[in-house]
Design an enzyme around this catalytic site. Structure first.
Site, PDB file in Angstrom:
ATOM      1  N   ARG A 175       0.850  -1.207   0.000  1.00 54.46           N
ATOM      2  CA  ARG A 175       0.000   0.000   0.000  1.00 54.46           C
ATOM      3  C   ARG A 175       0.883   1.253   0.000  1.00 54.46           C
ATOM      4  O   ARG A 175       0.571   2.245  -0.627  1.00 54.46           O
ATOM      5  CB  ARG A 175      -0.955   0.000   1.212  1.00 54.46           C
ATOM      6  CG  ARG A 175      -1.662   1.347   1.389  1.00 54.46           C
ATOM      7  CD  ARG A 175      -2.943   1.289   2.203  1.00 54.46           C
ATOM      8  NE  ARG A 175      -2.876   0.438   3.374  1.00 54.46           N
ATOM      9  CZ  ARG A 175      -2.178   0.699   4.491  1.00 54.46           C
ATOM     10  NH1 ARG A 175      -1.488   1.824   4.584  1.00 54.46           N
ATOM     11  NH2 ARG A 175      -2.172  -0.153   5.494  1.00 54.46           N
TER      12      ARG A 175
ATOM     13  N   TYR B  51     -17.190  15.891 -15.126  1.00 50.84           N
ATOM     14  CA  TYR B  51     -17.481  14.459 -15.207  1.00 50.84           C
ATOM     15  C   TYR B  51     -18.530  14.063 -14.154  1.00 50.84           C
ATOM     16  O   TYR B  51     -18.450  14.506 -13.001  1.00 50.84           O
ATOM     17  CB  TYR B  51     -16.174  13.682 -14.994  1.00 50.84           C
ATOM     18  CG  TYR B  51     -16.355  12.187 -14.966  1.00 50.84           C
ATOM     19  CD1 TYR B  51     -16.620  11.481 -16.136  1.00 50.84           C
ATOM     20  CD2 TYR B  51     -16.287  11.478 -13.778  1.00 50.84           C
ATOM     21  CE1 TYR B  51     -16.804  10.111 -16.108  1.00 50.84           C
ATOM     22  CE2 TYR B  51     -16.461  10.106 -13.743  1.00 50.84           C
ATOM     23  CZ  TYR B  51     -16.721   9.432 -14.919  1.00 50.84           C
ATOM     24  OH  TYR B  51     -16.912   8.080 -14.878  1.00 50.84           O
TER      25      TYR B  51
ATOM     26  N   ASP C 286      -8.420  18.333 -14.408  1.00 52.19           N
ATOM     27  CA  ASP C 286      -8.666  16.952 -14.833  1.00 52.19           C
ATOM     28  C   ASP C 286      -8.312  16.901 -16.323  1.00 52.19           C
ATOM     29  O   ASP C 286      -9.037  17.417 -17.163  1.00 52.19           O
ATOM     30  CB  ASP C 286     -10.137  16.588 -14.588  1.00 52.19           C
ATOM     31  CG  ASP C 286     -10.460  15.152 -15.003  1.00 52.19           C
ATOM     32  OD1 ASP C 286      -9.727  14.600 -15.851  1.00 52.19           O
ATOM     33  OD2 ASP C 286     -11.442  14.594 -14.493  1.00 52.19           O
TER      34      ASP C 286
ATOM     35  N   LYS D  82      -8.671   5.944 -19.363  1.00 56.52           N
ATOM     36  CA  LYS D  82      -9.006   6.437 -20.699  1.00 56.52           C
ATOM     37  C   LYS D  82      -7.760   6.410 -21.590  1.00 56.52           C
ATOM     38  O   LYS D  82      -7.241   5.358 -21.846  1.00 56.52           O
ATOM     39  CB  LYS D  82      -9.648   7.812 -20.576  1.00 56.52           C
ATOM     40  CG  LYS D  82     -10.716   7.911 -19.449  1.00 56.52           C
ATOM     41  CD  LYS D  82     -11.924   7.034 -19.683  1.00 56.52           C
ATOM     42  CE  LYS D  82     -12.832   6.899 -18.468  1.00 56.52           C
ATOM     43  NZ  LYS D  82     -13.237   8.142 -17.820  1.00 56.52           N
TER      44      LYS D  82
HETATM   45  C1  PLP Z   1     -13.707   8.513 -16.513  1.00 59.12           C
HETATM   46  C2  PLP Z   1     -13.396   9.844 -16.008  1.00 59.12           C
HETATM   47  C3  PLP Z   1     -13.179  10.073 -14.637  1.00 59.12           C
HETATM   48  C4  PLP Z   1     -13.320   8.976 -13.600  1.00 59.12           C
HETATM   49  O1  PLP Z   1     -12.348   8.006 -13.751  1.00 59.12           O
HETATM   50  P1  PLP Z   1     -12.529   6.451 -13.337  1.00 59.12           P
HETATM   51  O2  PLP Z   1     -11.229   5.873 -13.738  1.00 59.12           O
HETATM   52  O3  PLP Z   1     -13.709   5.943 -14.115  1.00 59.12           O
HETATM   53  O4  PLP Z   1     -12.781   6.418 -11.872  1.00 59.12           O
HETATM   54  C5  PLP Z   1     -12.871  11.351 -14.228  1.00 59.12           C
HETATM   55  N1  PLP Z   1     -12.780  12.369 -15.103  1.00 59.12           N
HETATM   56  C6  PLP Z   1     -13.005  12.197 -16.424  1.00 59.12           C
HETATM   57  C7  PLP Z   1     -12.901  13.371 -17.340  1.00 59.12           C
HETATM   58  C8  PLP Z   1     -13.318  10.936 -16.917  1.00 59.12           C
HETATM   59  O5  PLP Z   1     -13.557  10.774 -18.228  1.00 59.12           O
END
Ligand code: PLP
Length: 379
Positions: A46, A98, A170, A195
């Site tokens: 961890r 998001y 983000d 992504k």
């Molecule tokens: C998918 C996504 C998230 C969340 O991520 P996870 O890996 O699904 O927890 C946050 N911000 C954006 C812009 C996303 O496309």
């Protein structure tokens, strides 16, 4: 070292013990200590793990960051950032943020006494007007999902710092291959590595990068204390994906551009949202702060929800699914799928209309993608 080289080499020297060229999956929870209180660099997974360390070094290097911390998901990364704050603190967030982010802000962290104001962060005056004495951070997504609204990161960083606030971005939609917010003045960059960074729709993960030593220490502490860490195999899969990030993003960008221009000309399409189009309202800012517009394209079909749903169901290559950023093309209906939790009135006010479709353009051959969209639109 240039970006593509860092993606393959940063944090990924051949294994010292065996010479393995690829970073091994250190699938272990604990590490032997030669004597009590003395370890060989790791004591418990961890806290740290060599495979995760390699991922952290690599993605931090791609963002031009001195420090990076990896998480079990994008939401785990976002949630751990929120533990930097205290009850009573106020955060300004992009309104078109998001869905999972807006949910965790509005439920979990509101319950812990954090306050959020959602504004259109492409409107600097609206952001400035939302600043209060208790404000601690501006949280921005650019371009947004699914409307691809672009916010000016240089101006937002200036505004944030003039008021003693942090700017967090983000950067999931762009990936560091196209946009590096720290170089534009941001303090924190957050990713869903699920992504583009992972890129193959086979692993969920998250990341936070920063150049601020104090923030980095607090984040590393929180990563261990909260414990929302990725396992060694997930770290390895993400590291495997990231090696091709540069070349994949060029292919996504090229295909998305062709898809956007094809849709603009199509008789069944009302309008197309992609910042790479000169007529997009955020085009100039996007060109200034990023080297591309990414692989996500949204468009409105001529007609109602039934027509939009028919298009989504008729594609054969574009898989009807949530998520984005993988090598395969995906299509979805935001009002019914990814943004169903946004109240209908708010959806309409923002422009997430019932005839809106979002595609994540993959890296298949463009001729096949255009033919697939064409038959679905005409069907
Ligand atoms: C998918 C996504 C998230 C969340 O991520 P996870 O890996 O699904 O927890 C946050 N911000 C954006 C812009 C996303 O496309």
């Amino acid at each position: 070292m240039k970006f593509e080289t860092r993606a393959i080499h940063a944090g990924q020297e051949p294994d010292k013990l065996t010479g393995a060229v690829v970073v091994p999956i250190y699938q272990t929870s604990t590490y032997a200590q030669p004597e009590p209180g003395r370890d060989l660099g790791h004591e418990y997974t961890r806290t740290s793990n060599p495979t995760r360390d390699a991922l952290q070094t690599c993605v931090a290097a791609l963002e031009g960051a001195g420090h990076g911390v990896a998480f079990a998901s994008g939401m785990a990364a976002t949630s751990t950032v929120m533990t930097l704050f205290e009850s009573g603190d106020h955060i300004i967030s992009t309104d078109d943020v998001y869905g999972g982010t807006s949910r965790v802000f509005g439920t979990v962290f509101r319950g812990f006494g954090l306050h959020y104001t959602h504004v259109d962060t492409s409107d600097l005056e609206a952001v400035e007007a939302a600043i209060r004495p208790a404000t601690k951070m501006i949280w921005v997504e650019t371009p947004t999902n699914p409307l691809l609204v672009v916010s000016d990161l240089v101006k937002l960083a200036e505004l944030a710092h003039a008021h003693g606030l942090l700017l967090a971005v983000d950067n999931t939609f762009m990936s560091p291959a196209l946009q590096r917010p720290l170089e534009l003045g941001a303090d924190l960059v957050v990713h869903s590595t699920t992504k583009y960074i992972g890129g193959h729709s086979d692993v969920v993960g998250g990341f936070v990068a920063t150049n601020d030593d104090d923030l980095a220490d607090r984040l590393a502490f929180a990563q261990n204390a909260v414990g929302a860490v990725p396992g060694p195999f997930d770290s390895w899969l993400t590291l495997r994906g990231v090696k091709t990030l540069g070349i994949r993003m060029r292919a996504h960008e090229e295909n998305a551009g062709q898809v956007a221009r094809f849709l603009v000309e199509h008789s069944a399409v009302e309008d197309v949202l992609w910042p790479g189009l000169p007529e997009h309202p955020g085009h100039a800012v996007q060109q200034r702060q990023a080297t591309g517009s990414g692989g996500v394209v949204s468009f409105r079909v001529r007609g109602n929800q039934e027509k939009a749903c028919r298009v989504c169901s008729k594609t054969k290559l574009f898989v009807l699914a949530e998520s984005l950023g993988g090598v395969e093309s995906l299509i979805e209906h935001p009002a019914i799928m990814t943004h169903a939790s946004v109240p209908a009135e708010q959806r309409r006010a923002r422009g997430i209309t019932d005839n809106l479709i979002r595609v994540s353009v993959g890296i298949e051959h463009i001729d096949d993608l255009l033919a697939d969209l064409d038959q679905a639109l005409l069907g």
